[in-house]
Design a protein around this motif. Structure first.
Motif, PDB file in Angstrom:
ATOM      1  N   GLU A 197       0.829  -1.209   0.000  1.00 27.23           N
ATOM      2  CA  GLU A 197       0.000   0.000   0.000  1.00 27.23           C
ATOM      3  C   GLU A 197       0.863   1.257   0.000  1.00 27.23           C
ATOM      4  N   THR A 198       1.882   1.273   0.855  1.00 34.60           N
ATOM      5  CA  THR A 198       2.758   2.449   0.946  1.00 34.60           C
ATOM      6  C   THR A 198       3.485   2.686  -0.376  1.00 34.60           C
ATOM      7  N   GLU A 253       2.995   6.144  -2.442  1.00 28.45           N
ATOM      8  CA  GLU A 253       4.123   7.013  -2.766  1.00 28.45           C
ATOM      9  C   GLU A 253       4.292   7.166  -4.281  1.00 28.45           C
ATOM     10  N   LEU A 254       3.951   6.120  -5.036  1.00 29.16           N
ATOM     11  CA  LEU A 254       4.033   6.204  -6.494  1.00 29.16           C
ATOM     12  C   LEU A 254       3.094   7.300  -7.007  1.00 29.16           C
ATOM     13  N   ASN A 302      -3.503  13.494  -5.887  1.00 32.73           N
ATOM     14  CA  ASN A 302      -4.029  13.629  -4.534  1.00 32.73           C
ATOM     15  C   ASN A 302      -4.414  12.224  -4.070  1.00 32.73           C
ATOM     16  N   VAL A 303      -3.878  11.800  -2.937  1.00 36.34           N
ATOM     17  CA  VAL A 303      -4.100  10.439  -2.449  1.00 36.34           C
ATOM     18  C   VAL A 303      -4.665  10.500  -1.035  1.00 36.34           C
ATOM     19  N   PHE A 326      -7.611   3.331  -1.033  1.00 34.03           N
ATOM     20  CA  PHE A 326      -7.370   4.736  -1.354  1.00 34.03           C
ATOM     21  C   PHE A 326      -8.475   5.328  -2.221  1.00 34.03           C
ATOM     22  N   VAL A 327      -8.610   6.634  -2.116  1.00 37.42           N
ATOM     23  CA  VAL A 327      -9.291   7.445  -3.125  1.00 37.42           C
ATOM     24  C   VAL A 327      -8.200   8.318  -3.720  1.00 37.42           C
ATOM     25  N   ILE A 328      -8.035   8.256  -5.045  1.00 35.38           N
ATOM     26  CA  ILE A 328      -7.003   9.073  -5.695  1.00 35.38           C
ATOM     27  C   ILE A 328      -7.661  10.017  -6.695  1.00 35.38           C
ATOM     28  N   GLN A 329      -7.045  11.187  -6.867  1.00 34.99           N
ATOM     29  CA  GLN A 329      -7.555  12.158  -7.825  1.00 34.99           C
ATOM     30  C   GLN A 329      -6.463  12.545  -8.806  1.00 34.99           C
TER      31      GLN A 329
END
Length: 202
Positions: free
Chosen positions: A59-60, A64-65, A72-73, A106-109
């Motif tokens: 996950e980390t 970080e990627l 936005n993570v 996660f929710v990523i944007q």
């Protein structure tokens, strides 16, 4: 006359223990050993924590990627909202617990088009992931699954899993090929090298 170094009574050995103190020391030692064994992790608990650590590393790595690429993570899963809840619910089985466990990580944007995605990260030493690895009636139909293995970082959607597609060691579902994310492949290759370093002995 030799004296016990603890109580001063007669001892057979100079600087040694008398019979009573020797028996007491053996009893204390045995009790201490039993206590250490009771404190140690059971095999089941050890495996649970080992797998949790592998999952956290994966996950980390993905967090970080995406951060390095300007995304936005946001951590989304209930274990992130209520720290320690997964430990509390370990071994508990109910519909509510199942819903909590199935929440994406996660929710990523995307910083360019502002699109938002659910992302679930899985570590698979085998490099395999299919619909059968998910619980029935998985509720997040628009989720993306990022599969971290010892050599690659691949991605598949829930809808693709429903269609019968799978992640295999030889498939070309690389994360860098997902047009939705518009990622730089060179950066992903760097993180693949990190994955190799972290997981090569797993």
């Amino acid at each position: 006359m030799p004296e016990c170094r603890v109580c001063g009574n007669y001892s057979k050995f100079n600087g040694g223990l008398c019979f009573s103190c020797y028996k007491k020391s053996q009893s204390d030692s045995s009790s201490h050993t039993d206590q250490e064994q009771s404190i140690g992790l059971s095999e089941k608990d050890r495996n649970f924590r080992y797998n949790m650590i592998k999952g956290r590393i994966a996950e980390t790595l993905i967090q970080e990627l995406f951060l390095s690429l300007g995304y936005n993570v946001f951590r989304y899963g209930m274990e992130n909202t209520i720290p320690g809840i997964m430990e509390l619910l370990k071994g508990v089985r109910s519909d509510v617990v199942n819903e909590i466990r199935r929440m994406p990580d996660f929710v990523i944007q995307n910083p360019r088009n502002k699109e938002v995605h659910f992302v679930e990260v899985k570590f698979r030493a085998s490099g395999e992931f299919a619909l059968k690895h998910l619980s029935k009636n998985y509720p997040f139909e628009n989720a993306y699954f990022v599969i971290v293995s010892k050599r690659h970082i691949k991605c598949i959607t829930y809808k693709e899993l429903i269609e019968g597609k799978e992640i295999t060691p030889t498939c070309r579902n690389y994360l860098g090929n997902r047009q939705e994310f518009d990622l730089e492949k060179e950066v992903i290759l760097d993180f693949c090298e990190f994955a190799v370093q972290f997981f090569e002995n797993v």
